[in-house]
Design a protein around this motif. Structure first.
Motif, PDB file in Angstrom:
ATOM      1  N   TRP A 439       0.847  -1.184   0.000  1.00  0.00           N
ATOM      2  CA  TRP A 439       0.000   0.000   0.000  1.00  0.00           C
ATOM      3  C   TRP A 439       0.891   1.246   0.000  1.00  0.00           C
ATOM      4  O   TRP A 439       1.834   1.343   0.791  1.00  0.00           O
ATOM      5  N   GLN A 441       0.188   5.325   0.233  1.00  0.00           N
ATOM      6  CA  GLN A 441      -0.881   6.283   0.504  1.00  0.00           C
ATOM      7  C   GLN A 441      -0.302   7.597   1.055  1.00  0.00           C
ATOM      8  O   GLN A 441       0.671   7.596   1.819  1.00  0.00           O
ATOM      9  N   GLY A 471      -4.485  -1.471  -7.108  1.00  0.00           N
ATOM     10  CA  GLY A 471      -5.641  -0.970  -6.382  1.00  0.00           C
ATOM     11  C   GLY A 471      -5.333  -0.462  -4.998  1.00  0.00           C
ATOM     12  O   GLY A 471      -6.255  -0.127  -4.242  1.00  0.00           O
ATOM     13  N   ARG A 472      -4.055  -0.380  -4.653  1.00  0.00           N
ATOM     14  CA  ARG A 472      -3.677   0.009  -3.283  1.00  0.00           C
ATOM     15  C   ARG A 472      -2.803   1.260  -3.257  1.00  0.00           C
ATOM     16  O   ARG A 472      -2.175   1.559  -2.250  1.00  0.00           O
ATOM     17  N   ASP A 474      -2.981   5.298  -3.692  1.00  0.00           N
ATOM     18  CA  ASP A 474      -3.929   6.406  -3.817  1.00  0.00           C
ATOM     19  C   ASP A 474      -3.533   7.536  -2.880  1.00  0.00           C
ATOM     20  O   ASP A 474      -2.729   7.365  -1.957  1.00  0.00           O
ATOM     21  N   TYR A 475      -4.136   8.702  -3.122  1.00  0.00           N
ATOM     22  CA  TYR A 475      -3.893   9.915  -2.335  1.00  0.00           C
ATOM     23  C   TYR A 475      -2.412  10.313  -2.349  1.00  0.00           C
ATOM     24  O   TYR A 475      -1.871  10.803  -1.357  1.00  0.00           O
ATOM     25  N   PHE A 487      -2.597   6.120 -10.502  1.00  0.00           N
ATOM     26  CA  PHE A 487      -2.873   4.757 -10.043  1.00  0.00           C
ATOM     27  C   PHE A 487      -4.189   4.704  -9.271  1.00  0.00           C
ATOM     28  O   PHE A 487      -4.899   3.714  -9.309  1.00  0.00           O
ATOM     29  N   GLY A 488      -4.478   5.764  -8.510  1.00  0.00           N
ATOM     30  CA  GLY A 488      -5.703   5.824  -7.722  1.00  0.00           C
ATOM     31  C   GLY A 488      -6.527   7.040  -8.095  1.00  0.00           C
ATOM     32  O   GLY A 488      -6.012   8.021  -8.671  1.00  0.00           O
ATOM     33  N   ALA A 489      -7.800   7.011  -7.753  1.00  0.00           N
ATOM     34  CA  ALA A 489      -8.718   8.085  -8.146  1.00  0.00           C
ATOM     35  C   ALA A 489      -8.331   9.424  -7.543  1.00  0.00           C
ATOM     36  O   ALA A 489      -8.620  10.488  -8.119  1.00  0.00           O
ATOM     37  N   GLN A 490      -7.667   9.397  -6.379  1.00  0.00           N
ATOM     38  CA  GLN A 490      -7.305  10.637  -5.700  1.00  0.00           C
ATOM     39  C   GLN A 490      -5.846  11.019  -5.904  1.00  0.00           C
ATOM     40  O   GLN A 490      -5.366  11.968  -5.285  1.00  0.00           O
ATOM     41  N   ASP A 491      -5.129  10.292  -6.746  1.00  0.00           N
ATOM     42  CA  ASP A 491      -3.751  10.673  -7.045  1.00  0.00           C
ATOM     43  C   ASP A 491      -3.726  11.992  -7.819  1.00  0.00           C
ATOM     44  O   ASP A 491      -4.624  12.277  -8.620  1.00  0.00           O
TER      45      ASP A 491
END
Length: 732
Positions: A439, A441, A471-472, A474-475, A487-491
């Motif tokens: 992960w 984050q 899927g791990r 993000d942010y 990679f993540g919606a909030q990147d």
């Protein structure tokens, strides 16, 4: 009557009962003006009066705590307090009749007796151990003893407030193949006595539990700082391991089994410049690294490395920098239940991976600067054309996993010019089954052109062939990487806008315009891993939300940060016996707390050829943003190239002794001279300055760099920005 009799009997039994270990433990003293074991009992912190036997006074040397056979006189739970000064350990020291020149390697202190219980440890303490350890006594090795201190089979013990070193610049078994271009003259003499004023190792430990190491400076030894395996429940605080010729902390023992267990806690641990030698000149502070080598040349170079091991490793407020292989290598942390937690720590400028971890692991509030090509072209690098820069791909963080392992990277700043910023793969000793997870984050990640430059490729954000991080991620703020961002919606896929993106002097604090500000996961988020503070102790959040990365912009801190300019100066050719024009150097407080400057002096091999002629810095306390200056001249006493420096004592916890490199040529030049104007990002002189600054650090660090002053004529394209260096057009 019966009751009175019983009470009397109980009291008599209490008087006849053996005393507790704490009651019978003795404290012995060593000081330079003490006496022999026949002259002094060692039980009083007093000088030998000059006559008499068995006087209440201190011993004159730690070896007087040994008997005629070289065994300890002190018992378990006793304390030995060593006073200020330097004490030679090895053949030729006082009371070494029990060893001989041919077997000088065995002429060392024997294993320390174990304490009777964890709360009653056997202790070796330097004077001042209980008041800040301002001037630790020096124990220095000579005639190649195996080690200076031995904790073989020792449990319930404490070693505090000591400097462990030797008085030689040699490296053991250096340069086995001179055809690579390395210098075999650096090799220590080890096959025939006399061997010289060197020792290979500071501390050797095995089968040891409940040990505390605190306020130790272990540096300049011919092979390693500490070799320790099969240890359990150790505490290491305020320990520096620096410029030892092969490695810093080596967890490989000669035996096959060297696995550790229990809780191994490291706080304010500085591990730097291992795989390098260290210059030795009496009174030279700080000493400089030299002859840095690594595995391609026959050496090693890990800052910290282990064999297959277990244990719960907790590392906080620590630094791993400028080691010639990996900084922190816990790749073999693969025993059942093994775990790593890294908080508020920095790894920078190591020639391999910065952090290499295995098992279930968490990295929080940490900085990994993967400038694995740091040693390229530096004057302290041996055979730079053969030197393996960016070993093992040079990933800033490398993660190795076993089934069910989970690795977390949270609120960290990860940058670099290796193949990848983060690498993740199966350990391989056991078949992985898809339960492994990685992960990433709330972090800030920035890729640079891969080293060596010229390919045009930048570092990849992650190498994850098995999809452990799918899927791990993000942010995060991600930029400059060869594989796609998002990679993540909030990147956020744009520059994190660090205060100074130069990898050589990297400063990961955020500019006011940074997209990493105020939009991370909240404190306590991500399963409680999002921290309430940042890398340097500032509270989160400082604004409307938590910032991404290791630094919280606007967090209230009060820490001085010393910077200076120019970083170096070449005086050119000056006739022997005459003086150059003065060169002015500016010191600035780039931090948020008051910076005290205790004194400035010339240092280095040719310190006598340079002189301080003016300035207003000594004794000053600089407020945030304030500056002062010092002037120095070159006065060569003879012909040839001369190298020295200015050593500036400050209250900066990162760099209590700044080093400014000075060079010049007496009479006619024998080598081409470099220009002293301007700032060099990868140049020889700046490399020397980085070495001097980093070698002197004893506290928790944020960054190591020097800065131009606004509007400087030597570098008009650079301005001071937020207390740091920012080149024209540099918006990283």
């Amino acid at each position: 009557m019966v009751r009175t009799f019983l009470l009397t009997a109980i009291c008599l039994l209490a008087l006849l009962a053996p005393p507790t270990p704490a009651a019978i433990a003795a404290t012995y003293y060593v000081r330079t003006d003490g006496g022999t074991d026949a002259q002094c009992t060692g039980l009083s912190d007093a000088a030998y009066p000059g006559s008499g036997q068995n006087q209440p006074c201190a011993w004159a040397h730690p070896f007087w705590a040994l008997d005629a056979d070289g065994a300890w006189k002190i018992q378990g739970s006793d304390t030995l307090v060593i006073g200020p000064g330097a004490f030679m350990l090895g053949f030729g020291a006082p009371n070494t009749g029990w060893c001989d020149a041919g077997g000088a390697f065995g002429c060392h202190l024997p294993p320390l007796p174990s304490g009777t219980a964890a709360e009653n440890p056997t202790r070796i303490l330097g004077a001042g151990w209980d008041s800040g350890c301002a001037a630790a006594p020096e124990l220095w090795g000579t005639e190649r003893p195996w080690q200076l201190l031995t904790l073989q089979g020792t449990s319930n013990a404490a070693i505090e407030c000591l400097e462990l070193t030797d008085h030689s610049a040699c490296i053991e078994s250096f340069c086995p193949d001179p055809s690579t271009g390395c210098d075999p003259s650096v090799r220590c003499r080890r096959d025939e006595a006399p061997y010289g004023t060197w020792a290979p190792l500071g501390i050797y430990a095995s089968d040891s539990a409940n040990v505390t190491l605190r306020n130790l400076d272990i540096h300049g030894l011919a092979a390693g700082g500490i070799q320790a395996g099969r240890i359990s429940d150790w505490t290491v605080e305020d320990v520096r391991i620096a410029a030892n010729g092969w490695s810093g902390w080596d967890g490989d023992l000669p035996e096959d089994d060297d696995s550790n267990s229990g809780t191994l806690r490291f706080t304010r641990w500085i591990v730097e410049w291992n795989g390098c030698g260290e210059s030795y000149a009496p009174g030279d502070t700080p000493p400089l690294p030299e002859h840095c080598w690594e595995q391609e040349l026959g050496g090693y170079g890990d800052g910290v490395g282990t064999g297959a091991t277990g244990g719960d490793w907790i590392i906080e407020d620590s630094i791993f920098r400028h080691n010639t292989s990996d900084g922190l290598d816990l790749l073999y942390l693969r025993m059942p239940g093994a775990r790593t937690t890294i908080r508020r720590s920095i790894a920078v400028g190591n020639a391999g991976n910065q952090f290499k971890i295995s098992g279930s692991s968490t990295i929080v509030n940490s900085l990994a600067v993967g400038n694995c090509g740091f040693f390229a072209g530096k004057p302290f690098t041996e055979a730079t054309a053969v030197f393996n820069h960016c070993r093992a791909g040079g990933a800033a963080i490398e993660v190795s996993l076993l089934p069910s392992n989970v690795a977390n990277i949270v609120n960290s700043t990860v940058v670099g010019h290796g193949d990848v910023l983060v690498g993740a793969d199966c350990d391989g000793t056991v078949a992985c089954d898809g339960s492994e997870q990685v992960w990433i984050q709330n972090s800030a990640l920035l890729g640079y052109e891969e080293f060596p430059p010229g390919s045009g490729d930048t570092a990849a954000m992650i190498w994850d062939p098995r999809g452990y991080a799918a899927g791990r991620i993000d942010y995060n703020v991600v930029y400059g990487v060869k594989n796609e961002c998002g990679f993540g919606a909030q990147d956020v896929c744009s520059s994190p806008r660090f205060v100074d993106g130069n990898l050589e002097y990297f400063d990961g604090r955020l500019e006011a315009e940074s997209p990493a500000i105020d939009n991370g996961l909240p404190v306590g988020g991500f399963g409680g891993l999002v921290p309430a503070g940042d890398l340097v102790g500032g509270a989160r959040p400082a604004g409307a939300g938590v910032d991404r990365g290791a630094y919280e912009r606007g967090a209230a801190t009060s820490v001085p940060d010393a910077g200076f300019w120019p970083a170096w100066h070449d005086y050119g050719v000056v006739a022997a016996g005459s003086s150059s024009p003065p060169q002015s150097f500016t010191i600035r407080n780039n931090g948020t707390g008051s910076l005290a400057i205790a004194g400035i002096r010339t240092a280095g091999t040719d310190a006598a050829d340079f002189a301080i002629t003016g300035g207003d810095c000594s004794g000053r306390a600089l407020g945030p943003g304030e500056m002062c200056s010092v002037e120095a001249v070159f006065r060569p006493t003879g012909g040839g190239r001369r190298a020295g420096g200015l050593s500036v004592a400050t209250s900066d916890p990162d760099t209590p002794a700044l080093g400014i490199a000075l060079v010049g040529q007496g009479d006619a030049p024998s080598v081409p001279l470099a220009s002293g104007s301007g700032a060099l990002s990868m140049g020889v002189a700046v490399g020397l300055v980085l070495a001097a600054m980093a070698m002197s650090a004893t506290g928790s660090a944020k960054r190591v760099r020097s800065c131009p002053i606004p509007g400087s004529p030597d570098n008009p394209g650079e301005v001071m920005w937020g207390g740091s260096c920012r080149g024209a057009g540099n918006e990283l």
